[in-house]
Design a protein around this motif. Structure first.
Motif, mmCIF file in Angstrom:
data_model
loop_
_atom_site.group_PDB
_atom_site.id
_atom_site.type_symbol
_atom_site.label_atom_id
_atom_site.label_comp_id
_atom_site.label_asym_id
_atom_site.label_seq_id
_atom_site.Cartn_x
_atom_site.Cartn_y
_atom_site.Cartn_z
ATOM 1 N N VAL A 195 0.678 -1.120 0.192
ATOM 2 C CA VAL A 195 0.499 -0.223 -0.021
ATOM 3 C C VAL A 195 1.037 1.509 0.531
ATOM 4 O O VAL A 195 0.244 2.229 -0.786
ATOM 5 C CB VAL A 195 -0.826 -0.262 1.462
ATOM 6 N N THR A 196 1.879 1.335 0.970
ATOM 7 C CA THR A 196 2.668 2.266 0.805
ATOM 8 C C THR A 196 3.891 2.929 -0.286
ATOM 9 O O THR A 196 3.410 3.819 -0.371
ATOM 10 C CB THR A 196 3.901 2.331 2.249
ATOM 11 N N ALA A 197 4.321 1.324 -0.769
ATOM 12 C CA ALA A 197 4.717 1.638 -2.242
ATOM 13 C C ALA A 197 3.758 2.017 -3.311
ATOM 14 O O ALA A 197 4.396 3.518 -4.194
ATOM 15 C CB ALA A 197 5.064 0.089 -2.569
ATOM 16 N N THR A 230 8.602 4.422 -14.603
ATOM 17 C CA THR A 230 8.828 5.926 -14.296
ATOM 18 C C THR A 230 9.035 6.086 -12.889
ATOM 19 O O THR A 230 9.753 6.437 -11.874
ATOM 20 C CB THR A 230 9.497 6.910 -15.461
ATOM 21 N N ALA A 231 7.405 5.484 -12.245
ATOM 22 C CA ALA A 231 7.224 5.398 -11.321
ATOM 23 C C ALA A 231 7.901 4.360 -9.963
ATOM 24 O O ALA A 231 8.841 4.843 -9.446
ATOM 25 C CB ALA A 231 5.710 5.434 -10.861
ATOM 26 N N LEU A 232 8.021 3.233 -10.955
ATOM 27 C CA LEU A 232 9.251 2.431 -9.654
ATOM 28 C C LEU A 232 10.790 3.353 -9.493
ATOM 29 O O LEU A 232 11.474 2.844 -8.234
ATOM 30 C CB LEU A 232 9.555 1.150 -11.109
ATOM 31 N N LEU A 240 7.496 -5.846 -7.035
ATOM 32 C CA LEU A 240 6.038 -7.091 -7.674
ATOM 33 C C LEU A 240 5.703 -6.876 -7.715
ATOM 34 O O LEU A 240 4.399 -7.490 -8.412
ATOM 35 C CB LEU A 240 5.781 -7.581 -6.012
ATOM 36 N N ILE A 241 5.061 -5.675 -7.200
ATOM 37 C CA ILE A 241 3.580 -4.883 -8.046
ATOM 38 C C ILE A 241 3.856 -4.483 -9.264
ATOM 39 O O ILE A 241 2.693 -5.021 -10.176
ATOM 40 C CB ILE A 241 3.149 -2.929 -7.533
ATOM 41 N N ILE A 245 2.768 -9.318 -15.712
ATOM 42 C CA ILE A 245 3.491 -9.607 -16.416
ATOM 43 C C ILE A 245 4.020 -10.862 -16.646
ATOM 44 O O ILE A 245 3.679 -11.894 -17.437
ATOM 45 C CB ILE A 245 5.327 -8.818 -16.462
ATOM 46 N N LEU A 246 3.686 -11.540 -14.753
ATOM 47 C CA LEU A 246 3.551 -12.787 -14.977
ATOM 48 C C LEU A 246 2.452 -13.647 -14.862
ATOM 49 O O LEU A 246 2.686 -14.561 -15.286
ATOM 50 C CB LEU A 246 3.713 -13.407 -12.648
#
Lengths: 335, 280
Positions: free
Chosen positions: B63-65, B231-233, B252-253, B258-259
């Motif tokens: 959630v924070t990420a 870019t967010a990552l 992971l998000i 993609i997975l």
């Protein structure tokens, strides 16, 4: 057979006249269908490419005056410490590509001999290829950070914590650590490519070889290897330009510090942070020239080393036979 | 059944051990991220990275990420770009391949070579000058500008479509033309629906490429509300420097979609790889 052949050729003739009568319409289709892709190609590849050549002869920033410097930028690429070192760094990546190729060849061969649950293995080995480069960067920054994943695993295996090097700071090994991430990322993709080529060999061939008493090594040497030699050479040559193009993981993991700047990382820094546009363009052109050389090498290799068919067939005979086969295939499809 | 020979037996053992080993190596870096992403700050500070988190239901870091990196924006922007660019490039690519495959005209081979040549020019390298063009066109910091750059036809989708057209018999076109169909009609009504497998393959491959694309979105979409997923990552390089429990959650998000796509379209992904490989 000959009957069919004539029917095919007559229908071709009638089609030809039909097409001619519709020439105008055809032209319109050609134009409307190609205008967008060609415009995109010219605007975003053609013009930039020509400009890149032009800029590479100037000392300039994005905005402001520019000064013609001739080949000075090209000379600088080899003279400047950061640019030249990045060329050396790419040698590490080429070495990594070689290791990666050998590993991929090994795993593809293992799988082609038949494995239970091969789709699971395939999926696991291949999946890293699909992860975004930035994420790969973060994953390995964490993996290599002092006291984190790799160090914990190694101490768990009984290594002395103090004898473990700093994976990203130690200049003797940090490039090897980074190259390992690239092997991790691309090895599975290579495996899938090789496996695809190996699978195209008819299974009868393996069976026949088995009946003849060929062991696994013979099968590999005389059936598998010949079937994928061209794809191996292709990958070897691609790995040269690929190793110069490594970007995202080193960009995120070390940002090119401690002597880990790859060609693209340095080029990016020069172009967008230092605004040395001319120098960056010269770097790009040099990379392009290297790629062209690789491509020509590849073409020559295929033309003179591989396309010779078997010993008792000349090159032209092979070509004739292949054409014949193609025609036959088309005819069969038409039925 | 015959008894297994000793040599074959040893070979089988080696085969499985090496494959299992490779799979573990491939998965460990990601799996450690999974472990870490579920840890509270306190656990993260006090436990070994290989320890299991207390609970796999602790989604706080995610959630924070998600909030901190403004990933919702990223997903919305990337999603929009994906839809527009994929639809557009399927049409652009298949139409180009249709013309190149079905019509013999002066310049056919030349245009093929042009695209081939263009594919040799390293993408990131040309951005130095593409940037100027984008600037002149007023495309910078507009989602549509980024979309248009991405539409540029890549050689792999052209190859996939070309190969596919080669396997669709010309007699289909012929009979439709005889029935009075126009060339446009032939393409849109008859051939395009048949292209479905090729369309899925190119969409999956190009989709993954766009989803993972970082360099151009970083260059051409610089305002915070135009962040894409990659870019967010990347913003995690800043304030969270070493809080890897948040970073892993962010990673992971981005990986999960993609997975899922990979699990659904495995065949197309592998098939597309092979198509890309034969470009010599």
């Amino acid at each position: 057979m000959s009957n069919k052949m004539t029917s095919v050729s007559t229908s071709k003739v009638s089609l030809k006249s039909k097409l001619r009568s519709k020439k105008g319409q055809q032209l319109m289709v050609i134009i409307t269908f190609m205008i967008i892709p060609l415009t995109l190609l010219v605007v975003f590849t053609g013009i930039p490419f020509v400009k890149m050549i032009e800029f590479s002869f100037y000392k300039m920033k994005y905005i402001g005056p520019r000064e013609f410097v001739g080949f000075q930028n090209y000379i600088d690429v080899f003279r400047r410490d950061d640019c030249f070192k990045s060329l050396i760094v790419s040698v590490y990546y080429m070495g990594g590509a070689l290791v990666q190729l050998v590993l991929a060849l090994y795993f593809a061969t293992m799988m082609v001999f038949g494995v239970k649950g091969s789709s699971v293995f395939k999926g696991a080995i291949f999946f890293p290829y699909l992860i975004c480069g930035i994420a790969v960067g973060f994953i390995f920054r964490f993996f290599y950070a002092r006291g984190f994943v790799l160090d914990t695993i190694l101490t768990g295996l009984g290594f002395n914590a103090e004898s473990i090097p700093y994976w990203l700071q130690d200049k003797r090994i940090n490039n090897i650590s980074l190259v390992a991430t690239s092997v991790w990322r691309y090895m599975g993709q290579n495996t899938i490519l090789f496996l695809g080529a190996m699978m195209s060999v008819s299974p009868d061939l393996y069976e026949a070889a088995c009946l003849d008493g060929a062991n696994k090594w013979h099968q590999f040497r005389y059936i598998i290897l010949p079937s994928i030699k061209s794809i191996i050479v292709l990958n070897l040559i691609l790995s040269i330009s690929g190793s110069l193009s490594a970007f995202e993981p080193p960009y995120v993991i070390t940002n090119g510090t401690m002597g880990t700047g790859t060609y693209f990382v340095i080029m990016n820094r020069l172009a967008h942070e230092n605004q040395k546009v001319g120098l960056a363009c010269a770097m790009a052109i040099i990379l392009f020239i290297i790629i062209i050389i690789c491509t020509v090498m590849q073409k020559l290799f295929f033309a003179y080393v591989f396309d010779d068919g078997t010993a008792d067939e000349s090159k032209s005979a092979v070509r004739r036979r292949k054409n014949e086969e193609k025609k036959l295939k088309r005819m069969l499809e038409r039925e | 059944m015959k008894k297994m020979k000793l040599g074959t037996f040893i070979f089988t053992i080696i085969k499985y051990i090496s494959l299992i080993f490779a799979s573990i190596i491939a998965l460990i870096p990601v799996l450690v991220c999974v472990l870490t992403a579920f840890k509270t700050n306190e656990e993260y500070a006090n436990t070994s990275v290989l320890d299991r988190p207390q609970s796999f239901l602790n989604f706080d870091n995610f959630v924070t990420a998600f909030k901190q990196a403004n990933m919702l924006r990223g997903f919305l922007n990337t999603g929009l770009v994906l839809v527009v660019v994929l639809v557009a490039s399927v049409f652009i690519g298949s139409m180009l391949a249709y013309v190149l495959n079905r019509f013999e005209f002066k310049g056919n081979a030349f245009i093929r070579n042009l695209f081939m040549f263009a594919s040799l020019i390293p993408g990131i390298a040309t951005q130095v000058t593409v940037y100027q063009i984008m600037h002149k066109l007023g495309f910078i910091n507009h989602l549509y500008g980024y979309m248009i750059v991405l539409m540029g036809t890549d050689i792999i989708s052209i190859y996939i479509f070309l190969q596919f057209f080669e396997n669709i018999s010309v007699s289909l076109d012929e009979s439709a033309i005889m029935d009075g169909c126009t060339y446009f009609g032939v393409f849109f009504k008859i051939l395009f629906p048949l292209l479905k497998p090729a369309i899925v393959t190119t969409m999956v491959l190009k989709g993954v490429g766009i989803y993972n694309e970082y360099y151009m979105s970083n260059l051409y979409l610089q305002t915070p509300d135009l962040k894409t997923i990659s870019t967010a990552l990347y913003t995690f390089t800043g304030p969270y420097g070493n809080q890897y429990n948040y970073i892993c959650a962010g990673v992971l998000i981005t990986i999960i979609p993609i997975l899922i796509i990979f699990l659904i379209f495995q065949k197309q992904v592998y098939g597309g790889m092979a198509a890309g490989a034969v470009k010599e």
